[in-house]
Design an enzyme around this catalytic site. Structure first.
Site, PDB file in Angstrom:
ATOM      1  CB  SER A   1      -0.965  -0.032   1.188  1.00 17.90           C
ATOM      2  OG  SER A   1      -1.932   0.980   1.102  1.00 17.90           O
TER       3      SER A   1
ATOM      4  CG  ASP B   1      -6.293  -2.267  -4.893  1.00 18.16           C
ATOM      5  OD1 ASP B   1      -7.006  -1.287  -4.602  1.00 18.16           O
ATOM      6  OD2 ASP B   1      -5.147  -2.428  -4.437  1.00 18.16           O
TER       7      ASP B   1
ATOM      8  CG  HIS C   1      -5.759  -1.351  -1.104  1.00 16.28           C
ATOM      9  ND1 HIS C   1      -4.665  -1.326  -1.943  1.00 16.28           N
ATOM     10  CD2 HIS C   1      -5.355  -0.745   0.052  1.00 16.28           C
ATOM     11  CE1 HIS C   1      -3.652  -0.727  -1.340  1.00 16.28           C
ATOM     12  NE2 HIS C   1      -4.044  -0.371  -0.122  1.00 16.28           N
TER      13      HIS C   1
END
Length: 386
Positions: free
Chosen positions: A159, A332, A365
């Site tokens: 991330s 995502d 995600h």
């Protein structure tokens, strides 16, 4: 606190008991101007550094995690990446000396807006200098050097940590032989910027935020709840929301059932609303709002193209690693899988043996935090081949 800490701690800092601390160079220069004096970075380690000091793996994290990625003797509580890190796990601490750093700017032990400003004796709040991903990367590099490690075997970033890892590799050439980028990106895209902008606006419009001058009694809880809910919505995919909750309504046993009453006819009604509310309540008052604002904005500012005349692939090609793996989830929407594909392409242009893997995970995600059956083998396979 369960341990004596070598610095003042404010009520807005939440430091795991197993954290260790590295004192940064003082003054520590910030990319966008200003310096920090007496700053620190929190970190934890697992495994043993070998005699040649070439078995170190660095983990740099997303926005909210602390340095406690997995349980240890110093802190036996499960970490945020527990199934991935430890003896015999994908990041095998029986082979690797693993270091996880808490990002500069956080409220989990590293110096940030919630920390005490030595110049005033009060929390920095909005007097904290403008924070960039590059600052976070430079601070992580200092931790690595402070541990006597000249070259990492691998740097793993997920991330926001994927951004930090790329910045680290670019700004500190030769610091790692290889790289795993998980659900990361080389630049912020408009959709992600828009979502984070709304999250920051929700916090800033809460009257209790008070231009950053809140305290425990006047914490901007509504703003942080809404910001967290917006984030959680983007962390998972529409496919998972539908499959997990459908249109199921709350039953009488739910703690949120009928909480609005007649005075709030638009109160929570569906299970998905209850799920978001529960997530938000667990997050608020466990994260400092000003730190959240600073770290969120640092992601929006990040663009590797800034280092290469406006071309992101050229920026990636300036990074020199021997091998790289970029992984993402096809569902995502926050860091879309095309961004991990772009990372692999750019690193290959720089001479790396780079591989891209798009996972068919329904969990968006957050897949790297929950879909261990898919992400674990990919990470293990890459590290085992080093």
């Amino acid at each position: 606190m369960s341990q004596a800490l070598p610095f003042p701690v404010t009520p807005s800092e939440f430091i795991p008991p197993g954290s260790r601390f590295h004192a940064l160079t003082s003054p520590f220069p910030m990319k966008r101007g200003g310096v920090l004096h007496g700053a620190r970075v929190a970190y934890e380690t697992w495994g043993t550094l070998n005699a040649t000091r070439d078995n170190a793996v660095l983990i740099v994290t997303g926005l909210s995690p602390d340095a406690h990625a997995a349980s240890s003797a110093a802190d036996p509580a499960p970490g945020w990446w527990e199934p991935m890190l430890g003896p015999g796990r994908p990041i095998d601490s029986g082979r690797w000396f693993v270091v996880c750093v808490n990002s500069l700017g956080s409220c989990k032990g590293s110096t940030g807006a919630a920390s005490i400003d030595p110049a005033s004796g009060r929390p920095y709040r909005l007097a904290f200098p403008e924070l960039s991903i590059e600052d976070i990367a430079d601070a992580a590099a200092e931790v690595v050097r402070g541990l006597g490690i000249e070259r990492l075997a691998c740097v793993i970033g997920n991330s926001m940590g994927g951004m930090t890892a790329l910045s680290l590799l670019l700004r500190h050439p030769g610091i790692s032989r290889s790289h795993i980028n998980i659900s990361g990106s080389a630049r912020a895209l408009p959709f992600s910027i828009a979502v984070r902008s709304l999250q920051r606006e929700a916090i800033r419009l809460d009257p209790n935020w008070n231009n950053g001058e809140y305290d425990d009694a006047t914490y901007p809880e509504s703003g942080m709840r809404i910001a967290r809910k917006l984030g959680v919505i983007t962390y998972r995919s529409a496919l998972e929301w539908d499959g997990r909750f459908g249109r199921v309504r709350l039953d009488e046993s739910s703690p949120f059932n009928g909480q609005g009453g007649e005075e709030d006819p638009f109160g929570l009604e569906f299970q998905v609303e209850s799920y978001l509310e529960g997530h938000a309540r667990r997050f608020v008052r466990r994260y400092d709002p000003n730190c959240y604002l600073y770290l969120s904005r640092s992601m929006d500012w990040f663009d590797l193209a800034d280092h290469s005349g406006g071309d992101v692939l050229a920026g990636l090609a300036r990074i020199r690693v021997e091998r790289a793996l970029a992984i993402g989830a096809n569902t995502d929407i926050l860091f879309p899988v095309q961004q991990q594909e772009e990372i692999a392409e750019g690193l290959a242009l720089g001479g790396a043996r780079a591989e891209f893997v798009g996972m068919d995970s329904p969990q968006g995600h957050d897949a790297f935090l929950v879909d261990y059956d898919r992400f674990g083998p990919a990470v293990r396979g890459f590290l085992d081949s080093l």
